[in-house]
Write an enzyme that holds these catalytic residues in place. Structure first.
Site, PDB file in Angstrom:
ATOM      1  N   GLU A   1       0.886  -1.164   0.000  1.00 36.59           N
ATOM      2  CA  GLU A   1       0.000   0.000   0.000  1.00 36.59           C
ATOM      3  C   GLU A   1       0.921   1.211   0.000  1.00 36.59           C
ATOM      4  O   GLU A   1       1.546   1.511   1.007  1.00 36.59           O
ATOM      5  CB  GLU A   1      -0.917  -0.056   1.223  1.00 36.59           C
ATOM      6  CG  GLU A   1      -2.204   0.704   1.036  1.00 36.59           C
ATOM      7  CD  GLU A   1      -2.032   2.149   1.400  1.00 36.59           C
ATOM      8  OE1 GLU A   1      -1.652   2.928   0.496  1.00 36.59           O
ATOM      9  OE2 GLU A   1      -2.261   2.501   2.552  1.00 36.59           O
TER      10      GLU A   1
ATOM     11  N   GLU B   1       4.590  12.940  -5.053  1.00 37.74           N
ATOM     12  CA  GLU B   1       3.858  12.934  -3.791  1.00 37.74           C
ATOM     13  C   GLU B   1       4.624  13.795  -2.793  1.00 37.74           C
ATOM     14  O   GLU B   1       5.797  13.543  -2.515  1.00 37.74           O
ATOM     15  CB  GLU B   1       3.734  11.502  -3.264  1.00 37.74           C
ATOM     16  CG  GLU B   1       2.892  11.415  -2.012  1.00 37.74           C
ATOM     17  CD  GLU B   1       2.722   9.987  -1.509  1.00 37.74           C
ATOM     18  OE1 GLU B   1       3.706   9.236  -1.537  1.00 37.74           O
ATOM     19  OE2 GLU B   1       1.608   9.640  -1.086  1.00 37.74           O
TER      20      GLU B   1
END
Lengths: 296, 478, 350
Positions: free
Chosen positions: B258, B389
């Site tokens: 994840e 990010e």
């Protein structure tokens, strides 16, 4: 019926984007039966063929994944119908490729066609089996549904040139992915003939692309390709599989590792259907009908 | 005459939590020192105060932990599911009982506001254990065959942004399915996992079923590479996730990842505008934006860009940044100096590349790691801040003209974790949701989580799902 | 969304997007010094039933779950010590101390007036309330009771609470209250007409009442949000009321099951905030009914503070329509002053 008649040989070609190109390399390799007798020359695919196949598969992905599941089921069932019509040809090719008696080869071909029918029926059912509503603790409607991963590279099993091939290919396309298949290196002819079936069914060009040649050579650029989303390593040996899995990590491809398969005719589970599905979960507020709101 | 309504300080009491000066590794039911006796400090990011010293696990320690988990696996996996369920129910209840203590602890160690640990993290932690507790004796009905088997020892590495919640996401399904675990919490937030060890003790969990090894990336690398580990679950950066995937190539270890995201929050001109503003705020400023599924790219329909930005800026001026333990704090501290440096560098790059920077007017405390809520306008797909990010309270604002363009821009990223859609038109929600390549889509809401709801990414945001029935698969031999 | 109707006038500089389209349409309002009666036309919005409908239905939608979540989140603010002392006094100063019973008598109203002027007989530092709110026939009594104090007298009117009467009767009701000296008129809208989609009828009625209020009485327009039922309706009603000249928009009569809630009040605060941003005209908000505790009142003040902003933190712009709330505010005030919890024997029974 004359023995003297010279048969017409088929030039086997690749299947890319719904067309039948020769290898960009211009090279072929000799395909023999188990006894070593020459069967045909198969195209020896290059890195560029692999690249072209990925482009074709990506181009086809939107339409194929966006088609209704019912439509995909109809199209895939049509493939089974076409296979049935060419049954004799495949029996001949499988017998030659795998050194089977005619009756054994016929059994393999029958199982292959049935396998294709089995997966054709899954297209509009898998979402109900693996998706569904989630009872979240709040005023939200919450639904998970499966979506195809994208472009899947499929290294077809080396030994089972037809049943094995269909067993790894059909689940990929049934769920809406598009595929770049590397056929069994030693026995590519059933795969290349399958292309002819696909081309005369209603499968859109690019949904399935089939390459023949050296598995390790073709697989390496596919495993490293940034626009390939997943790879099934069924046709790779241990060393190659490790190398490819390492390369696949660069864009986090979904990887199905090779597993020993004793009997491709055994009924498959859902594993290969779900391996190349993503789960998408969508939240939406529900709320009460009136603005009654809280109690004060 | 109008006068300012200044909220007086409303600090949550620290007295509810008792942090020991040092903590060992939790292996086989005991706290032990690291093999070489090394320790590292964990600090409170809002004050830079040292909270405790924590053992730094070596390869030898990881080996001991895996051995303990292996030994415990034999009995744990053989327990009737109903018994495993009761252990997990016990854990869920104890988490609820101690939730205020854990909330304060988490706020101290992580820097996030107490209102988030109290109202989001801790309730979700307890709920997650409750949810998976119920699965433990129903696995044969979960759709993974008549008798699904556990994998063995799970090596789990979790991040610092939701330390205890990520622990719950990892440990609850692993134990429910009959696996045992070795979990490595993040280097900067080890404390709540160590408190969780105490909860395992209170729950009477058999020794070795849960082992906690603290340390930095080297400890994590040792854990995922350990041959005795059957399953690796990692939540963290995409770069590390790729490295783990490489490490596991050619092994039989099952892997779920994840990873990062660059979520698009798409606002159409017919959006419920006030709720959209709230959704944008919670999308990127919840947990200081240190959320993998953050809505870090705002895609706003060009026709309402100015209007929406006015509203958004006005709203951001009401955000209260400061002491994370104050119950009225909306924006807490950045988790570490390292993370702050990364956010700062990326924001500076955004400015250097020509995007227009705006920060909410707020005073930053002198000690600790802080970054004011910031947004950039005039951002295009080519800007670094639209692609990388940032993992911080920085919003990149882009525009679109048509739904097609919105979808194309939203999907134009290697990531695929989350997305938001704001429109009052139901068919548009469904059409756009259908086209977005992301694992979690929030329509007319954002950053909602629930243990029953599968969570995980497409593409480079990782693979596998956590939560819901889907979350069981990661820990079953299927 | 509504098509843009060009009217030749440009909107305020810098304002574009969702609201600016309609802002352009009633740009003339911006130039008005005060919120004077809507006799001053906004022809492009209110020219006809269909233009008004298109305008109101073009307002951004409200997502109920998100709205309620925001209201609930603001409800978790912790108001302590000095902030609490400030907020309690502010809340007291915002109370429209209300009695609207069939059994109201001059004695009852006088008692209420006295309490409004000096809520805590034991503590002269306690502020007076904003107003007393009574039926029209009690206005003279109320005026006398609060004379010289600065406490206003508000009167409900327009066939309160149902509003089911002819316009002539409603206007007579208003004129009587104003003639008797009411400083403020709390009218009810015709919910039946609103729900039937006859927005222009509602608009014209409010405008007529506003005119009847003259320049001395401020007009509060009650929507009875519990009967409008949806948040979209509440937003539309808010804009309708403000366009028609409301000085205050008010949630409820207190006579139905659902009265003021944090969510519907938050929504109305957003409406007045947006209305001022677009027109320059500030309109007040009055949640009424069901707010009984100081804790609840403080949550409403947080809503005001963080939604409309500090400009509304004044009894001129925000009111609580309440009766029992005042005693709880006073008890909390005593607790804050003495450190002990107070009890009902230490505040006056109304």
């Amino acid at each position: 019926m004359s023995d003297a008649r010279l048969s017409v040989l088929k030039t086997y070609k690749l299947y890319v984007g719904g067309k039948f190109p020769r290898s960009e390399s211009g090279r072929v390799y000799e395909v023999t039966d188990v006894k070593g007798d020459w069967l045909a020359n198969a195209p020896l695919s290059s890195r560029k063929d692999a690249r072209d196949a990925v482009v074709a598969a990506r181009k086809a992905f939107g339409g194929w994944s966006g088609a209704t599941a019912y439509n995909r089921g109809q199209v895939l069932y049509r493939v089974a119908e076409m296979l049935e019509g060419r049954r004799a040809q495949f029996v001949h090719e499988v017998a030659g490729a795998e050194g089977l008696s005619k009756s054994k080869a016929a059994a393999v071909v029958d199982a292959t066609i049935d396998r294709w029918v089995w997966y054709a029926g899954w297209t509009d059912k898998i979402a109900q089996v693996v998706g569904g509503a989630n009872p979240v603790a709040g005023p939200y409607f919450n639904l998970s549904s499966p979506e195809p991963t994208g472009v899947v590279a499929v290294l077809a099993p080396q030994e089972s040139s037809f049943l094995g091939l269909v067993s790894v290919l059909a689940p990929v396309v049934a769920t809406g992915n598009t595929a770049v298949v590397v056929a069994s290196e030693r026995s590519p002819l059933p795969a290349l003939s399958l292309a002819e079936v696909l081309a005369t069914s209603d499968v859109p060009g690019g949904v399935v692309n089939i390459l023949s040649g050296r598995t390790a050579e073709i697989a390496a650029p596919l495993a490293a390709h940034q626009d390939v989303n997943a790879i099934d390593l069924a046709g790779a040996d241990e060393a190659l599989a490790k190398e490819l899995e390492t390369a696949a990590a660069d864009n986090l491809k979904r990887v199905v590792r090779p597993q020993p398969v004793d009997d491709w005719s055994a009924t498959p589970g859902l594993e290969r259907l779900t391996a190349f599905l993503e789960t998408k979960t969508v939240w939406h507020p529900t709320g009460a009908l009136g603005a009654a709101g809280s109690s004060y | 005459m109008a006068s300012a309504f200044e909220y007086a300080p409303a600090p949550e009491s620290r007295a509810v939590v008792d942090i020991a000066p040092s903590y060992g590794l939790f292996i086989d039911g005991e706290f032990t020192e690291a093999a070489d006796g090394k320790v590292f400090k964990t600090v409170s990011p809002s004050s830079e105060e040292v909270l405790s010293e924590v053992a730094e696990a070596t390869e030898a320690d990881v080996d001991r932990a895996v051995a303990a988990a292996r030994k415990a696996f034999e009995t744990w996996s053989a327990l009737p599911g109903a018994e495993r369920a009761k252990y997990l129910f016990r854990i869920a209840r104890i988490v609820q009982e101690r939730s205020r203590e854990l909330a304060v602890l988490e706020t101290l160690d992580n820097g996030k506001p107490i209102k988030e640990t109290r109202d989001a993290d801790l309730p979700l932690v307890a709920a997650h254990f409750f949810y998976y507790a119920g699965w433990a004796d129903k696995l044969e009905h979960a759709g993974f065959g008549p008798a699904p088997r556990p994998l063995g020892v799970a090596g789990q590495v979790i991040p610092w942004n939701f330390p205890l919640l990520m622990l719950a996401w990892k440990i609850a399904p692993a134990l429910a399915t009959g696996n045992t675990v070795v979990l490595k919490p993040a280097e900067t937030t080890p404390l709540s996992a160590l408190f969780f060890a105490d909860i395992c003790r209170q729950a009477g969990l058999p020794k070795g079923v849960v082992n906690i090894v603290t340390g930095d990336g080297r400890t994590g690398a040792a854990l995922v590479a350990h041959p005795g580990v059957d399953k690796v679950a990692f939540t963290g950066s995409t770069a590390v996730g790729k490295e783990i995937a490489r490490t596991l190539a050619g092994t039989r270890k099952k892997l779920t990842l994840e990873l990062g995201g660059k979520g698009a929050n798409i606002v159409f001109d017919d959006a419920p505008i006030d709720q959209a503003v709230e959704g944008i705020v919670s999308g990127i400023f919840f947990n200081q934006g240190q959320v993998c599924c953050a809505g870090s790219r705002l895609l706003v329909q060009e026709s309402i860009h100015d209007e929406l930005l006015d509203r958004l800026k006005r709203r951001l001026t009401t955000l209260r940044l400061g002491d994370p333990l104050d119950k009225n704090t909306d924006i807490g501290a950045i988790n570490s100096a390292e993370q702050l440096a990364r956010i700062t560098a990326l924001a500076d790059q955004g400015e250097a590349e020509g995007a227009e920077r705006w920060s909410a007017p707020c005073e930053l405390p002198s000690a600790g790691y802080w970054f004011a809520p910031t947004l950039f306008t005039g951002v295009t797909q080519a800007h670094t801040i639209a692609r990388d990010e940032i993992f911080g309270p920085v919003l990149s604002v882009l525009t679109f003209r048509t739904p097609d363009e919105a979808v194309a821009k939203a999907n134009n990223t290697p990531y695929g974790l989350s997305a938001g859609i704001w429109t009052e038109k139901g068919s548009r929600i469904l059409a756009v949701a259908n086209k977005l390549r992301a694992g979690v889509i929030w329509s007319n809401t954002f950053n909602k989580f629930d243990p029953t709801s599968p969570f995980g990414g497409y593409k480079e945001s990782g693979f596998g799902r956590e939560g819901g029935r889907h979350g069981l698969e990661a820990y079953l031999d299927v | 969304m509504l098509p843009i109707v060009p009217d030749g006038s440009d909107s305020a500089p810098g304002s574009r997007g969702v609201y600016s389209r309609y802002a352009r349409r009633y740009a003339r309002l911006v130039t008005m010094p005060t919120h004077t009666p809507a006799a001053s036309p906004v022809p492009d919005v209110t020219a006809s039933e269909s233009t008004l409908r298109r305008f109101l239905h073009g307002l951004p939608g409200v997502d109920a779950v998100g709205l309620e979540a925001r209201a609930a989140a603001l409800g978790t603010r912790s108001i302590k010590t000095t902030a609490k002392a400030y907020a309690l006094d502010l809340a007291i100063s915002m109370v429209d101390l209300t009695t609207l019973e069939g059994a109201d008598t001059p004695g009852k109203v006088r008692a209420l007036g006295a309490k409004a002027v000096r809520p805590d007989p034991a503590d002269r530092t306690a502020p007076a309330t904003a107003a007393v709110c009574v039926y029209p026939d009690m206005v003279p009594v109320a005026k006398e009771a609060v004379a010289g104090s600065g406490v206003k007298v508000a009167s409900v009117a327009t066939a309160f609470p149902a509003g089911r009467a002819s316009l002539a009767v409603k206007l007579a009701d208003v004129r009587e209250a104003v003639a008797a000296g009411a400083d403020e008129v709390d009218m009810v809208i015709d919910r039946g007409a609103f729900l039937a989609g006859k927005y222009l009828k509602v608009y014209e009625e409010i405008a007529a009442v506003k005119e009847a209020c003259g320049t001395d009485a401020r007009l509060k327009v009650i929507f009875e949000t519990g009967e409008l039922s949806t948040y979209d309706n509440i937003r539309r009603a808010s804009w309708l009321g403000m366009l028609a000249g409301a000085d205050f928009i008010k949630t409820s009569t207190g006579k139905v099951a659902v009265n003021a809630t944090p969510a519907n009040t938050l929504l109305m605060l957003e409406a007045v905030r947006d209305f001022r941003a677009q027109t320059g005209i500030q309109v007040g908000v009055k949640p009424a009914g069901g707010i009984r505790t100081a804790k609840d009142a403080l949550k409403f003040l947080v809503l005001v503070n963080e939604t409309a902003g500090a400009d509304w933190l004044d009894s001129h712009w925000f009111r609580f329509g309440a009766s029992s709330l005042l005693n709880d505010l006073l008890m909390q005030r005593q607790k804050l002053a003495t450190g002990r919890y107070s009890g009902p024997d230490y505040v006056t029974v109304d």
